[in-house]
Write a protein that holds these residues in place. Structure first.
Motif, PDB file in Angstrom:
ATOM      1  N   PRO A   7      76.551  39.372  33.269  1.00 26.45           N
ATOM      2  CA  PRO A   7      75.898  39.538  31.970  1.00 26.45           C
ATOM      3  C   PRO A   7      74.802  38.488  31.797  1.00 26.45           C
ATOM      4  N   LEU A   8      73.909  38.720  30.855  1.00 26.68           N
ATOM      5  CA  LEU A   8      72.806  37.781  30.621  1.00 26.68           C
ATOM      6  C   LEU A   8      73.337  36.393  30.286  1.00 26.68           C
ATOM      7  N   PRO A   9      72.718  35.348  30.817  1.00 28.57           N
ATOM      8  CA  PRO A   9      73.050  33.995  30.372  1.00 28.57           C
ATOM      9  C   PRO A   9      72.445  33.771  28.982  1.00 28.57           C
ATOM     10  N   THR A  10      72.748  32.641  28.385  1.00 30.64           N
ATOM     11  CA  THR A  10      72.104  32.295  27.116  1.00 30.64           C
ATOM     12  C   THR A  10      70.600  32.204  27.323  1.00 30.64           C
ATOM     13  N   LEU A  11      69.858  32.936  26.489  1.00 30.43           N
ATOM     14  CA  LEU A  11      68.397  32.885  26.576  1.00 30.43           C
ATOM     15  C   LEU A  11      67.891  32.118  25.359  1.00 30.43           C
ATOM     16  N   HIS A  12      67.543  30.853  25.566  1.00 32.03           N
ATOM     17  CA  HIS A  12      67.116  30.007  24.454  1.00 32.03           C
ATOM     18  C   HIS A  12      65.820  30.522  23.847  1.00 32.03           C
ATOM     19  N   PRO A  13      65.745  30.567  22.518  1.00 27.00           N
ATOM     20  CA  PRO A  13      64.485  30.958  21.876  1.00 27.00           C
ATOM     21  C   PRO A  13      63.376  29.979  22.251  1.00 27.00           C
ATOM     22  N   VAL A  14      62.163  30.490  22.314  1.00 25.68           N
ATOM     23  CA  VAL A  14      60.996  29.652  22.589  1.00 25.68           C
ATOM     24  C   VAL A  14      60.163  29.602  21.307  1.00 25.68           C
ATOM     25  N   PRO A  15      60.113  28.452  20.645  1.00 22.99           N
ATOM     26  CA  PRO A  15      59.337  28.373  19.406  1.00 22.99           C
ATOM     27  C   PRO A  15      57.909  28.876  19.618  1.00 22.99           C
ATOM     28  N   GLY A  16      57.466  29.748  18.717  1.00 16.34           N
ATOM     29  CA  GLY A  16      56.111  30.279  18.821  1.00 16.34           C
ATOM     30  C   GLY A  16      56.015  31.568  19.614  1.00 16.34           C
ATOM     31  N   PHE A  17      57.147  32.072  20.109  1.00 15.88           N
ATOM     32  CA  PHE A  17      57.122  33.316  20.881  1.00 15.88           C
ATOM     33  C   PHE A  17      58.179  34.261  20.326  1.00 15.88           C
ATOM     34  N   GLU A  18      57.709  35.336  19.703  1.00 11.01           N
ATOM     35  CA  GLU A  18      58.624  36.280  19.060  1.00 11.01           C
ATOM     36  C   GLU A  18      58.593  37.622  19.774  1.00 11.01           C
ATOM     37  N   LEU A  19      59.716  38.317  19.711  1.00  7.51           N
ATOM     38  CA  LEU A  19      59.819  39.609  20.390  1.00  7.51           C
ATOM     39  C   LEU A  19      60.369  40.644  19.418  1.00  7.51           C
ATOM     40  N   GLY A  20      59.773  41.845  19.443  1.00  2.00           N
ATOM     41  CA  GLY A  20      60.232  42.926  18.576  1.00  2.00           C
ATOM     42  C   GLY A  20      60.387  44.208  19.372  1.00  2.00           C
ATOM     43  N   ILE A  21      61.464  44.916  19.112  1.00  2.00           N
ATOM     44  CA  ILE A  21      61.800  46.091  19.921  1.00  2.00           C
ATOM     45  C   ILE A  21      61.859  47.305  19.005  1.00  2.00           C
ATOM     46  N   ALA A  22      61.367  48.446  19.503  1.00  2.00           N
ATOM     47  CA  ALA A  22      61.416  49.660  18.692  1.00  2.00           C
ATOM     48  C   ALA A  22      61.563  50.876  19.593  1.00  2.00           C
ATOM     49  N   SER A  23      61.755  52.010  18.971  1.00  2.00           N
ATOM     50  CA  SER A  23      61.924  53.243  19.726  1.00  2.00           C
ATOM     51  C   SER A  23      60.787  54.206  19.420  1.00  2.00           C
ATOM     52  N   ALA A  24      60.046  54.592  20.474  1.00  2.00           N
ATOM     53  CA  ALA A  24      58.961  55.560  20.298  1.00  2.00           C
ATOM     54  C   ALA A  24      59.383  56.942  20.780  1.00  2.00           C
ATOM     55  N   GLY A  25      60.563  57.041  21.349  1.00  2.00           N
ATOM     56  CA  GLY A  25      61.035  58.339  21.831  1.00  2.00           C
ATOM     57  C   GLY A  25      60.196  58.899  22.966  1.00  2.00           C
ATOM     58  N   ILE A  26      59.704  58.024  23.855  1.00  2.00           N
ATOM     59  CA  ILE A  26      58.813  58.484  24.928  1.00  2.00           C
ATOM     60  C   ILE A  26      59.559  59.391  25.901  1.00  2.00           C
ATOM     61  N   LYS A  27      60.685  58.944  26.382  1.00  2.00           N
ATOM     62  CA  LYS A  27      61.457  59.798  27.291  1.00  2.00           C
ATOM     63  C   LYS A  27      62.626  60.462  26.583  1.00  2.00           C
ATOM     64  N   ARG A  28      63.268  59.694  25.722  1.00  2.00           N
ATOM     65  CA  ARG A  28      64.438  60.223  25.016  1.00  2.00           C
ATOM     66  C   ARG A  28      64.390  59.713  23.581  1.00  2.00           C
ATOM     67  N   PRO A  29      64.687  60.550  22.621  1.00  2.00           N
ATOM     68  CA  PRO A  29      64.725  60.082  21.230  1.00  2.00           C
ATOM     69  C   PRO A  29      65.742  58.954  21.098  1.00  2.00           C
ATOM     70  N   GLY A  30      65.373  57.918  20.368  1.00  2.00           N
ATOM     71  CA  GLY A  30      66.331  56.855  20.073  1.00  2.00           C
ATOM     72  C   GLY A  30      66.370  55.748  21.098  1.00  2.00           C
ATOM     73  N   ARG A  31      65.828  55.988  22.295  1.00  2.00           N
ATOM     74  CA  ARG A  31      65.848  54.944  23.307  1.00  2.00           C
ATOM     75  C   ARG A  31      64.841  53.850  22.950  1.00  2.00           C
ATOM     76  N   LYS A  32      65.255  52.587  23.081  1.00  2.00           N
ATOM     77  CA  LYS A  32      64.345  51.471  22.838  1.00  2.00           C
ATOM     78  C   LYS A  32      63.327  51.448  23.970  1.00  2.00           C
ATOM     79  N   ASP A  33      62.074  51.714  23.678  1.00  2.00           N
ATOM     80  CA  ASP A  33      61.096  51.842  24.754  1.00  2.00           C
ATOM     81  C   ASP A  33      59.764  51.158  24.452  1.00  2.00           C
ATOM     82  N   VAL A  34      59.692  50.462  23.330  1.00  2.00           N
ATOM     83  CA  VAL A  34      58.480  49.703  23.020  1.00  2.00           C
ATOM     84  C   VAL A  34      58.884  48.271  22.674  1.00  2.00           C
TER      85      VAL A  34
END
Lengths: 405, 405
Positions: A7-34
């Motif tokens: 499983p993933l190890p602890t991934l420490h946040p990096v101040p000043g770097f943000e990540l956002g995830i969404a679903s555009a339904g490119i291959k399958r509806p509901g899949r996180k792909d953006v």
């Protein structure tokens, strides 16, 4: 099937770097792909890109833009936007322009990345429709979700993180990657995103990711195929309260380099460990070369030999196949009588012939392990190179024969 | 599994070239595993040999001796006498010395060839014990028996023959080959023996086999692995009542060259057709290169790509994988917008992207054939190269994983 990948190890946040995830339904509806990544103002961004002449539209655009001010990285899965010609370039421009519009930055401050099927038009509207949700999701704590969001045929998310202290300040380096890519460039590709809160000038950062990728992403190989979309990015947000690194020396640079290289190595090796059809994780170490190129030539010839790879799959300590591969690697004036070969510490060939001390039982014992090191001593000089690869299994043929365009 | 390879065609005897087959019981009692070939006095003999730095003892010896007077070629299967060091050289010398003794020639007039397992001592006494029987068997009519006698993992014997008339004299060129060798260099290797009754000076003959092998044996590839024992020999007995060919021009030379090249091509392609695990015979044709090397680079990158080979096995017209392979072949300043790709006549990619006229139905139809041509038009110049290869099947992995040292 992932070899030694938990499983993933602890991934420490990096101040000043943000990540956002969404679903555009490119291959399958509901899949996180953006996945949208935001770099704080004043960040430096550097990257290395595929050398494939057929590089995809997003790669062309990102290469052009990476030298300037970069504020956002926009990644989609499900469609590689490769082999799409001029319309593909326009599609990549449109998605980045839309993100720029939503965030009030120049379009040139947005770098696009795509991975997925080749030759199909990028579903621009779907991606555009998911951008606001991705922006709303932005958080420094989203590394793990982003590691999952960029997956395609990967069976596990891949990430690594390091921290070090200098002058009482903690510096973080965190990275994620994806890619069963060299196995399935049609569906997947190799992507890496590494961020640090150190402040680093763009030129030093570019050298750092070039050298780091060179010792990690560029030293892993599954079948020698290179994707049209491979990229590895390094972002320095400069939020840590430390002076800017403007030269490739000094304690801060050294500590940063060590952390970046370790993160690169972890996430690059994770790609090999998750190579579909892989049952072994194989380190090919070539020592005693007269120069680095001949070490690489020998290493890749061994790592790409289907005969050796099938022997690894079968746990067969086949020293003859290894010697034959070394012999055809094109090393000039190779004196075979100086060559020794070790399998995970067991000397199987000495002075160019089967080692007198070697027994089949020894060879079988080390080959039964999941992690195997093939060490080749050329006896010609002081140069060394190391490459990581997998075996070649029934599963590999099955996956790649059954996947269709 | 042999693709499009039928029974042996008529192999015309070559006056002055006799073949004798015997059983030394090297691997199995009763198996025909020793072949002696006798060249009439005054014959010229030329050859090309593996470039693998780990070349086997018999290759070292044959390379040394081929420039001088050659009267006998001694081939054994079941043991490659490779990776055997100095004792291996002595073993090869002993077998040739014994044959020389039995026939009253200098030991240097005997060339040894071995194919089989690597790293085990050559069973010298067994081979010596079979020499008289092989000599007793010598006959110009034994080509077919010899084609079988040199087989190891081959499923079918391989041979070809051409005749032409010049000034009322019939000239014959006949050849045989063996080798699922590039698949199993431990057990097998690529050997070719071609003889003609034309009279040809050694230097012209050497150029002829070099060029002929270059367009045939050196253009076939199954998995990129090269054996430690590969050899291809060309013998001119001079028994035909025609003047000696001492220059690479004139009607006799031209006709001879054509026949030699055709025989080389037939027996070399037969090796690919009989490649174990092969279900397709694939021609990779690269046109429009600025030079020959870049055509070869593209051709081999395509021919060795496991992704393309598994797609061929699956009859999947995967144009994306082909373009990606062309793109990473290392051609300098490759303009991808000029590249067209055809599958057996169907244009699948045009100007670097999927052809607008292309339909999956077209692609599937041509991929369903046993023989497939991948034609790549680089649009950079006038050079062309052609390579022959196979697909990568489950059977390949099975054979090579299950075979043990």
């Amino acid at each position: 099937m992932a070899v030694g990948l938990g499983p993933l190890p602890t991934l420490h946040p990096v101040p000043g770097f943000e990540l956002g995830i969404a679903s555009a339904g490119i291959k399958r509806p509901g899949r996180k792909d953006v996945v949208v990544m935001r770099c704080a103002e004043g960040s430096s961004v550097a990257g290395v890109f595929t050398l494939n002449a057929f590089c995809a539209a997003p790669v062309i655009l990102s290469k052009q833009r990476v030298g300037g001010t970069v504020r956002y990285l926009l990644t989609n899965t499900g469609n590689a936007n490769a082999g799409t010609g001029e319309p593909g370039l326009q599609a990549a421009e449109r998605t980045t322009a839309r993100l720029a519009e939503l965030t009030g930055v120049d379009a040139s401050a947005v770098l696009p990345f795509s991975t997925g099927v080749i030759g199909e038009p990028l579903p621009v509207e779907k991606i555009e429709g998911a951008l606001q949700a991705a922006l709303d999701d932005l958080s420094v704590d989203n590394w793990a979700a982003a590691a999952t969001g960029i997956m395609t045929t990967d069976t596990l998310p891949k990430g690594a993180s390091r921290q070090f202290q200098i002058d009482g300040v903690t510096v973080t380096v965190t990275g994620i990657s994806k890619g069963a890519g060299m196995i399935r460039p049609n569906m997947a590709t190799m992507l890496g995103y590494i961020a640090t809160d150190a402040k680093v000038s763009q030129s030093v950062l570019q050298d750092l990711i070039r050298d780091g990728a060179n010792k990690s992403f560029n030293r892993i190989t599954i079948d020698g195929d290179t994707s049209t979309n491979d990229c590895c990015m390094l972002i320095a947000t400069g939020q840590a309260d430390l002076p800017e690194v403007t030269e490739a020396r000094g304690p801060l640079f050294d500590a940063l380099k060590k952390a970046v290289f370790e993160v690169c190595m972890d996430v690059a090796q994770a790609i090999v460990r998750d190579g579909e059809g892989a049952t072994k994780f194989v380190t090919v170490e070539v020592n005693g070369g007269a120069n680095h190129q001949e070490c690489l030539d020998v290493g890749y010839t061994v790592a790409h030999s289907p005969l050796i790879k099938t022997a690894l799959f079968a746990s067969d300590p086949n020293w003859g196949r290894i010697l034959a591969a070394v012999g055809r690697a094109g090393v000039p004036d190779l004196d075979v009588s100086k060559i020794d070969v070790f399998l995970s510490g067991v000397c199987i060939a000495s002075k160019g012939a089967r080692a007198s001390t070697y027994t089949e039982a020894q060879g079988s014992a080390v080959m039964a392990e999941e992690e195997i090191t093939i060490r080749i001593e050329l006896g010609r000089g002081d140069c060394s190179e190391t490459i990581w690869t997998t075996d070649l299994s029934h599963e590999y043929v099955k996956i790649n024969a059954e996947y269709r365009t």
